[in-house]
Design an enzyme around this catalytic site. Structure first.
Site, mmCIF file in Angstrom:
data_model
loop_
_atom_site.group_PDB
_atom_site.id
_atom_site.type_symbol
_atom_site.label_atom_id
_atom_site.label_comp_id
_atom_site.label_asym_id
_atom_site.label_seq_id
_atom_site.Cartn_x
_atom_site.Cartn_y
_atom_site.Cartn_z
ATOM 1 N N HIS A 590 0.809 -1.216 0.000
ATOM 2 C CA HIS A 590 0.000 0.000 0.000
ATOM 3 C C HIS A 590 0.844 1.269 0.000
ATOM 4 C CE1 HIS A 590 0.697 -0.412 4.408
ATOM 5 N NE2 HIS A 590 0.727 0.901 4.355
ATOM 6 N N ASP A 640 0.293 -7.798 1.536
ATOM 7 C CA ASP A 640 0.734 -6.400 1.508
ATOM 8 C C ASP A 640 2.253 -6.366 1.414
ATOM 9 O OD1 ASP A 640 0.747 -3.694 1.577
ATOM 10 O OD2 ASP A 640 0.251 -3.499 3.701
ATOM 11 N N SER A 738 4.815 2.089 8.182
ATOM 12 C CA SER A 738 4.424 1.062 7.223
ATOM 13 C C SER A 738 5.568 0.760 6.271
ATOM 14 C CB SER A 738 3.208 1.524 6.420
ATOM 15 O OG SER A 738 2.034 1.381 7.164
#
Length: 787
Positions: A590, A640, A738
């Site tokens: 993402h 992811d 992230s």
């Protein structure tokens, strides 16, 4: 009836109206007007004047009414209570509260990626009712201050030293004339809290002093080559300790008391020692120096920082970093570690070992120092803390052994051998003449990581083989005199360690794990052609529970995935990433899925965003290719994972090196892993400029589901996910982390990429752990693309 009808047409045709006359005869228009005025007389003039006055009055009344209506409408639109509650936004209080509640519910209900730009901006605008600058620390040169508004600095009688920035607000870096904030520029160590030498203490303290500093963060920034400046720690950080380097060994002790007081504790250094074992890994060389007084070694002691003092540690000229020799060994230690916490030493004295025929002798020597001893009977001595190979949790045991004889008389030569091996179980021969007792260590320079084992002696003259227990994850140590005429043999029985000085740490060692076989030995594989998973600059020791600023070069594989701004002239941090070889980095899907290749920039070797002059500069590269996992779902954040290829290959440096990949599919349950990144310090909080690190335990997926259930959430956690965090919260990743690495240390001392930070609900909340992508499930897919 007929007469008017007959007369009207005649009148219409015979008489013309003034307007018609005007059209027909423009020159006679004034005659027509005079006739009309004469016919109407004075009554028409009065009517016209009344109509004009009525029109003027109507216009004035209309203006007054419009003004009143506008004032009333403005009062209804902007009531006073809304001005107090919403500032300049102009939103009614009821609608503001309802929208804020909706935002809170929406932000806490859905999975939110731990990247920047993950939260709606309306919530931040509504919460920014009263604009305040958070009192975070700032510095200009060697002057420490606090960020605040200019009027706050003037009101508190402070001194403006520079400008600081908090989000979009510019403030004043204000310093006050407090004793704790004064830093004298001419002193190298200013306002520190020295501790007493360890020789004067009956035992070390139970725990280091932890200064509680509200609103401060630990920032360890380079301040020139060869000098490390350690800043005050934050509210959740413990005090930072700076230890002096141990002086090298000397060839001869000054007095006999030095020899008997400590077996390997000479006064000063005048010799050169190196590893003579072909299987040894670390090579350390020291310069020859003049012999100094013995008391100088006792004056070097631990020092603690207090707010906002500095501890400057210059590097000695004769100090060289240990090199790495790639040798095929079953296990290898990592780099030497920098201590951050004093150990708690306790003694255990099990019963003496049984005597064994002297034909059994086993030893591995890496460093041997031989000097003549004087004629003094052996006395109970204090073993020193040996210098450990970094990454090994077993410390080397040092003791003094005299040749076997019937009486306690002089000996011609005394050999002291300090050994650090990398096997989990080794056999240690001990030549014994008199029973000694392990006391507290006297040298503060050398610190073991988890345990220090020392062999005590008895009155017999036979050699006793002992097998040390594997106390930690790397090695056990042995010491003794090796006779060349006897071949080492392996004993068939195990005896307990005679005297063990254990050290309690906050690291989860192998002894605390129920079964090492249940976890499985995690094998690592390198995607690069060079060595992986070994930091060369920083020397990590025990993991610190609780977030703090990382040391420069401690995580050389940490990268910053950035998004270009201002037409490509600059870039801003978006996510983290991990360097896996000279061309590829791994990050979350993402983070780059919605960006073009031209919008992505990769920065490696970065440490502090706010400073450019660091020990080693960072490297920023463009992106040539991105590979997002084909099964990536932006709704559930499954799969992811993404790979990004750099435009140009990197040249590895001390602060730039790759991380290993897990080769075996181990669950890693119970291991402690470290999360690193430049994410927010709290949910919706400020962004740090220095790389942060935090240690979190890895939990099973079933336990992760139950934790979410206790928090009122029902989440699907497949095996491609990996959960890490505490049930009570407090330590977690947050927005901006992230794509960053969740790294763990394998049994061979290398760091491997256990996970990629993916998503979470909130930050560091109870029963809401952080969720990562389990890399062991994707190792074949990664190697397929990067090789």
């Amino acid at each position: 009836m007929k007469q008017p009808t007959l007369i009207r047409p005649r009148l219409r045709h015979r008489r013309s109206t003034p307007a018609a006359a005007t059209k027909m005869c423009p020159k006679r228009h004034w005659l027509v007007n005079n006739r009309a005025a004469g016919s109407r007389g004075s009554g028409g003039a009065a009517a016209r004047s009344r109509r004009s006055l009525d029109q003027i009055v109507e216009v004035l009344v209309a203006l007054i009414v419009v003004n009143c209506l506008a004032t009333a409408a403005a009062a209804l639109i902007t009531p006073p209570d809304s001005l107090e509650s919403l500032g300049s936004l102009g939103i009614p209080s009821s609608s503001a509260s309802s929208s804020e509640d909706d935002d809170d519910m929406s932000s806490g209900f859905y999975r939110i990626p731990h990247r920047l730009e993950g939260y709606p901006q309306l919530q931040q605008l509504q919460r920014g009712q009263n604009f305040k600058i958070s009192p975070k620390p700032c510095s200009f040169g060697r002057v420490e201050g606090t960020c605040m508004f200019v009027w706050e600095c003037i009101k508190s009688e402070g001194k403006h030293v520079g400008m600081c920035v908090d989000s979009f607000m510019f403030g004043s870096c204000c310093t006050h004339n407090y004793t704790d904030n004064i830093v004298l520029p001419q002193t190298a160590f200013s306002y520190t809290r020295p501790t007493k030498p360890l020789t004067l203490r009956p035992r070390p303290p139970a725990a280091p002093y932890k200064p509680m500093i509200s609103g401060m963060t630990t920032i360890e920034r380079p301040h020139g080559a060869g000098t490390l400046v350690i800043r005050p720690s934050g509210p959740h950080h413990q005090g930072t300790l700076a230890r002096p380097h141990p002086p090298p060994y000397q060839s001869k002790p000054t007095t006999a008391s030095d020899l008997h007081g400590s077996a390997s504790h000479p006064s000063s250094s005048s010799s050169s020692s190196s590893s003579s074992n072909p299987n040894s890994i670390w090579h350390t060389s020291t310069q020859q120096q003049q012999q100094q007084q013995h008391q100088q070694n006792q004056q070097n002691h631990w020092q603690m920082t207090t707010e906002p003092s500095f501890i400057t540690k210059p590097r000695p000229t004769g100090w060289t970093k240990p090199g790495i020799v790639n040798l095929p060994m079953p296990a290898r230690p990592s780099k030497p570690s920098k201590p951050t916490k004093k150990p708690i030493v306790y003694d255990r004295t099990p019963p003496p070992p049984p005597s064994v025929p002297p034909s059994t002798s086993t030893s591995t020597t890496s460093t041997s120092l031989i000097w003549p001893a004087q004629t003094h009977p052996p006395q109970p001595h204090r073993p020193t803390r040996p210098q450990l190979s970094p990454g090994t949790s077993l410390a080397a045991s040092s003791s003094s052994h005299w040749p076997s004889s019937t009486t306690s008389t002089t000996s011609s030569t005394t050999s002291t051998t300090t050994t650090t091996t990398t096997t989990r179980r080794t056999t240690t021969p001990t030549t014994t003449t008199r029973r000694t007792t392990t006391n507290k260590p006297t040298r503060p320079y050398q610190r073991p990581t988890t345990a220090t084992s020392s062999s005590s002696t008895s009155t017999t003259s036979s050699k006793t083989p002992t097998t040390t227990r594997p106390i930690s994850s790397s090695s056990s140590s042995s010491s003794g005199i090796v006779t060349s005429s006897q071949r080492p043999t392996q004993p068939t029985h195990r005896t307990p360690v005679l005297a063990t000085s254990g050290i309690e740490t906050n690291e989860i060692s192998d002894s605390s794990i129920p079964d090492a076989g249940a976890l499985g030995h995690v094998k690592t594989i390198s995607a690069a052609r060079s060595e992986c998973g070994v930091p060369t600059l920083a020397r990590p020791e025990t993991r610190i529970v609780g977030g703090k600023s990382a040391a420069f070069g401690r995580w050389p594989w940490q990268v910053s995935v950035r998004r270009t701004s201002f037409f490509g002239f600059s870039s801003t941090h978006r996510c983290g990433g991990a360097l896996i070889n000279e061309n590829w980095i791994a990050t979350a899907g993402h983070c780059v899925d919605d960006l073009l290749i031209s919008q992505i920039r990769i920065r490696v070797g970065e440490y502090d965003f706010s400073h450019v002059q660091e020990q080693l500069p960072y490297i920023e590269r463009g992106v040539a290719k991105k590979v997002v996992h084909p099964k990536y779902s932006f709704l559930t954040y499954e799969y992811d994972l993404a790979l990004v290829k750099l435009e140009q290959p990197l040249e590895f440096a001390p602060h730039v090196s790759p991380i290993c990949l897990p080769e075996t599919d181990s669950l890693l349950i119970g291991m402690n892993a470290t999360v690193t990144g430049w994410g927010r310090l709290s949910e919706g909080g400020t962004l740090p400029s220095v790389l942060q690190e935090v240690s979190v335990p890895i939990v099973s997926n079933d336990n992760c589901k139950s934790m979410f259930m206790r928090a009122g959430r029902q989440e699907f956690i497949p095996d491609i996910f990996l959960c890490a965090g505490y049930e009570t919260g407090g330590q977690d990743s947050c927005q901006g982390d992230s794509g960053g690495p969740l790294q763990a240390k394998s049994q061979d001392g290398r760091f491997f990429l256990a996970g990629i930070i993916s998503w979470g609900i909130g930050c560091a909340e109870a029963n809401l752990p952080g969720v990562c992508t389990r890399i062991s499930k994707f190792t074949p897919w990664i190697l397929e693309h990067v090789r």
